[in-house]
Motif scaffolding. Structure first.
Motif, PDB file in Angstrom:
ATOM      1  N   PRO A 183      -4.855 -12.237  -0.743  1.00 51.78           N
ATOM      2  CA  PRO A 183      -3.670 -12.434  -1.592  1.00 51.78           C
ATOM      3  C   PRO A 183      -2.848 -11.164  -1.849  1.00 51.78           C
ATOM      4  O   PRO A 183      -1.789 -11.253  -2.468  1.00 51.78           O
ATOM      5  N   THR A 184      -3.299 -10.014  -1.357  1.00 47.56           N
ATOM      6  CA  THR A 184      -2.576  -8.766  -1.637  1.00 47.56           C
ATOM      7  C   THR A 184      -1.119  -8.863  -1.173  1.00 47.56           C
ATOM      8  O   THR A 184      -0.850  -9.258  -0.039  1.00 47.56           O
ATOM      9  N   GLY A 185      -0.226  -8.496  -2.059  1.00 48.60           N
ATOM     10  CA  GLY A 185       1.192  -8.430  -1.689  1.00 48.60           C
ATOM     11  C   GLY A 185       1.924  -9.755  -1.787  1.00 48.60           C
ATOM     12  O   GLY A 185       3.140  -9.821  -1.521  1.00 48.60           O
ATOM     13  N   ALA A 186       1.230 -10.830  -2.195  1.00 49.50           N
ATOM     14  CA  ALA A 186       1.895 -12.141  -2.246  1.00 49.50           C
ATOM     15  C   ALA A 186       3.090 -12.104  -3.207  1.00 49.50           C
ATOM     16  O   ALA A 186       4.145 -12.684  -2.925  1.00 49.50           O
ATOM     17  N   GLY A 187       2.934 -11.401  -4.329  1.00 48.71           N
ATOM     18  CA  GLY A 187       4.013 -11.322  -5.311  1.00 48.71           C
ATOM     19  C   GLY A 187       5.234 -10.595  -4.754  1.00 48.71           C
ATOM     20  O   GLY A 187       6.378 -11.019  -4.967  1.00 48.71           O
ATOM     21  N   ASP A 188       5.006  -9.515  -4.033  1.00 48.41           N
ATOM     22  CA  ASP A 188       6.122  -8.750  -3.451  1.00 48.41           C
ATOM     23  C   ASP A 188       6.789  -9.556  -2.337  1.00 48.41           C
ATOM     24  O   ASP A 188       8.001  -9.481  -2.137  1.00 48.41           O
ATOM     25  N   THR A 189       5.977 -10.326  -1.610  1.00 49.36           N
ATOM     26  CA  THR A 189       6.518 -11.155  -0.540  1.00 49.36           C
ATOM     27  C   THR A 189       7.337 -12.301  -1.127  1.00 49.36           C
ATOM     28  O   THR A 189       8.387 -12.674  -0.595  1.00 49.36           O
ATOM     29  N   PHE A 213       6.963  -2.516   1.565  1.00 45.58           N
ATOM     30  CA  PHE A 213       6.735  -3.057   2.917  1.00 45.58           C
ATOM     31  C   PHE A 213       6.541  -4.566   2.881  1.00 45.58           C
ATOM     32  O   PHE A 213       7.047  -5.288   3.746  1.00 45.58           O
ATOM     33  N   PHE A 214       5.779  -5.061   1.879  1.00 49.02           N
ATOM     34  CA  PHE A 214       5.625  -6.521   1.774  1.00 49.02           C
ATOM     35  C   PHE A 214       6.991  -7.172   1.539  1.00 49.02           C
ATOM     36  O   PHE A 214       7.347  -8.157   2.173  1.00 49.02           O
ATOM     37  N   PHE A 215       7.736  -6.587   0.592  1.00 51.42           N
ATOM     38  CA  PHE A 215       9.062  -7.143   0.261  1.00 51.42           C
ATOM     39  C   PHE A 215       9.955  -7.198   1.493  1.00 51.42           C
ATOM     40  O   PHE A 215      10.534  -8.238   1.817  1.00 51.42           O
ATOM     41  N   GLY A 236       0.574  -1.501   3.570  1.00 57.95           N
ATOM     42  CA  GLY A 236       0.632  -2.140   2.254  1.00 57.95           C
ATOM     43  C   GLY A 236       1.723  -1.500   1.411  1.00 57.95           C
ATOM     44  O   GLY A 236       2.545  -0.724   1.903  1.00 57.95           O
ATOM     45  N   GLY A 237       1.701  -1.822   0.135  1.00 58.65           N
ATOM     46  CA  GLY A 237       2.730  -1.296  -0.765  1.00 58.65           C
ATOM     47  C   GLY A 237       3.835  -2.315  -0.951  1.00 58.65           C
ATOM     48  O   GLY A 237       4.194  -3.063  -0.029  1.00 58.65           O
ATOM     49  N   SER A 238       4.399  -2.331  -2.176  1.00 58.70           N
ATOM     50  CA  SER A 238       5.374  -3.354  -2.532  1.00 58.70           C
ATOM     51  C   SER A 238       6.595  -3.361  -1.606  1.00 58.70           C
ATOM     52  O   SER A 238       7.094  -4.427  -1.235  1.00 58.70           O
ATOM     53  N   THR A 286       4.959   2.482  -0.730  1.00 61.99           N
ATOM     54  CA  THR A 286       4.741   2.357   0.712  1.00 61.99           C
ATOM     55  C   THR A 286       3.350   2.927   0.957  1.00 61.99           C
ATOM     56  O   THR A 286       3.152   4.138   0.835  1.00 61.99           O
ATOM     57  N   ALA A 287       2.395   2.045   1.261  1.00 56.70           N
ATOM     58  CA  ALA A 287       0.989   2.447   1.160  1.00 56.70           C
ATOM     59  C   ALA A 287       0.178   2.081   2.383  1.00 56.70           C
ATOM     60  O   ALA A 287       0.626   1.344   3.264  1.00 56.70           O
ATOM     61  N   LEU A 288      -1.056   2.607   2.392  1.00 55.44           N
ATOM     62  CA  LEU A 288      -2.077   2.138   3.324  1.00 55.44           C
ATOM     63  C   LEU A 288      -3.194   1.559   2.464  1.00 55.44           C
ATOM     64  O   LEU A 288      -3.744   2.254   1.603  1.00 55.44           O
TER      65      LEU A 288
END
Ligand code: AMP
Length: 304
Positions: A232-238, A32-34, A28-30, A11-13
């Protein structure tokens, strides 16, 4: 019948620069995206850690979508995990500018008693030792899906191999190569499956994702074609959020459910990259995601 999901992750900034601009200290962070994607499909509980500096208003949209934040620990006086990255012109490569672990350094995930009987667990990208610790706290999850990153493949391979045995593994093509030593996604998926997971998904960025299931079954989903990728940041977690959310909503994970979940994952990820941080995921709704999910049928069905 919808099943509950628990996600444990970062859980990031984030501070991110791309050819479209930049953001500083954005959500950001996996985890929150998820949850941004998964919560549109099924009930989600989140376990993570932030510092006293964390802007709680930023996650109001997640609580409005029913995300249970009981497991989001706040360390008063501590600083939230911060990550910075810069993308190259082609958006496929990025340079990590900084990783300030802060309170994430001592993260010891504690699963609230009310969530220990959760049926669907997503182990987002955290130290494999912590992933194992989460598994120990759950009574009997019916389905475990996990993600990882290059850092843990290099630093904690043995512990990672213990977690990989459970359920469904989601990696990107680079992680697959690091884990198996081969660069082809299908060859990589076959070797990964021998490590224990019944289903392996290899994400290939703008080229979509490949799934290898039991008895060698294969399924592939493209990435939704977009005119412009902003971040593209977080696309994988999303992607994982859409995938796991769909399985939890169906309450089943046979082959048809897994294939549909791939399309939901790809649909959700396409929204993520349309703006920085979770900005697009924050404003989108399930109807818009469904349009894209349905759009995959038209995009991929070959007329007779
Ligand atoms: P991805 O684009 O899938 O690599 O995910 C990017 C997210 O991972 C960013 O929001 C970061 O905050 C987060 N992140 C970066 N480094 C780490 C790390 N070492 N552990 C956990 N999460 C991280």
């Amino acid at each position: 019948m919808s099943k509950r999901i628990l996600v444990v992750g970062s859980t990031a900034l984030d501070s991110v620069e791309t050819s479209s601009g930049r953001v500083d200290d954005a959500l950001g962070g996996s985890a929150f995206f998820f949850s941004s994607a998964a919560s549109l499909l099924a009930p989600v509980g989140l376990v993570g850690v932030v510092g006293g500096d964390f802007p709680r208003d930023e996650i109001h949209f997640l609580t409005e979508r029913g995300v249970d934040m009981e497991g989001l620990e706040t360390v008063p006086g501590g600083l939230t995990f911060r990550w910075g990255g810069r993308y190259h012109e082609n958006m496929n490569e990025r340079t990590t500018l900084f990783t300030h672990l802060n309170v994430f350094q001592d993260f010891n995930p504690y699963i609230p008693p009310s969530q220990r009987d959760v049926p669907v667990l997503f182990l987002a990208n955290i130290q494999p030792r912590l992933q194992l610790h989460v598994l120990e706290q759950l009574t009997a999850p019916e389905l475990v899906i996990m993600d990882t990153m290059n850092l843990w493949i290099e630093l904690s391979r043995d512990e990672l191999l213990q977690v990989i045995r459970t359920g469904i593994l989601i990696v990107n093509d680079e992680e697959s190569r690091l884990l198996t030593g081969v660069s082809g996604p299908l060859q990589g998926a076959r070797l990964l499956q021998r490590m224990g997971p019944h289903t392996v998904i290899v994400k290939k960025g703008e080229h979509g994702a490949l799934m290898l299931g039991a008895e060698g079954r294969l399924f592939s989903v493209p990435a939704w074609p977009l005119d412009r990728v902003v971040d593209p940041t977080g696309a994988g977690d999303t992607f994982a959020g859409g995938f796991v959310g769909s399985l939890a909503r169906d309450g089943a994970w046979g082959w048809p459910e897994l294939c549909r979940a791939m399309a939901w994952g790809s649909a959700m990820a396409s929204f993520c990259v349309e703006d920085f941080s979770v900005n697009r995921l924050r404003t989108m709704d399930l109807g818009q995601a469904r349009e894209r999910f349905d759009g995959f049928r038209a995009l991929t069905t070959i007329p007779a």
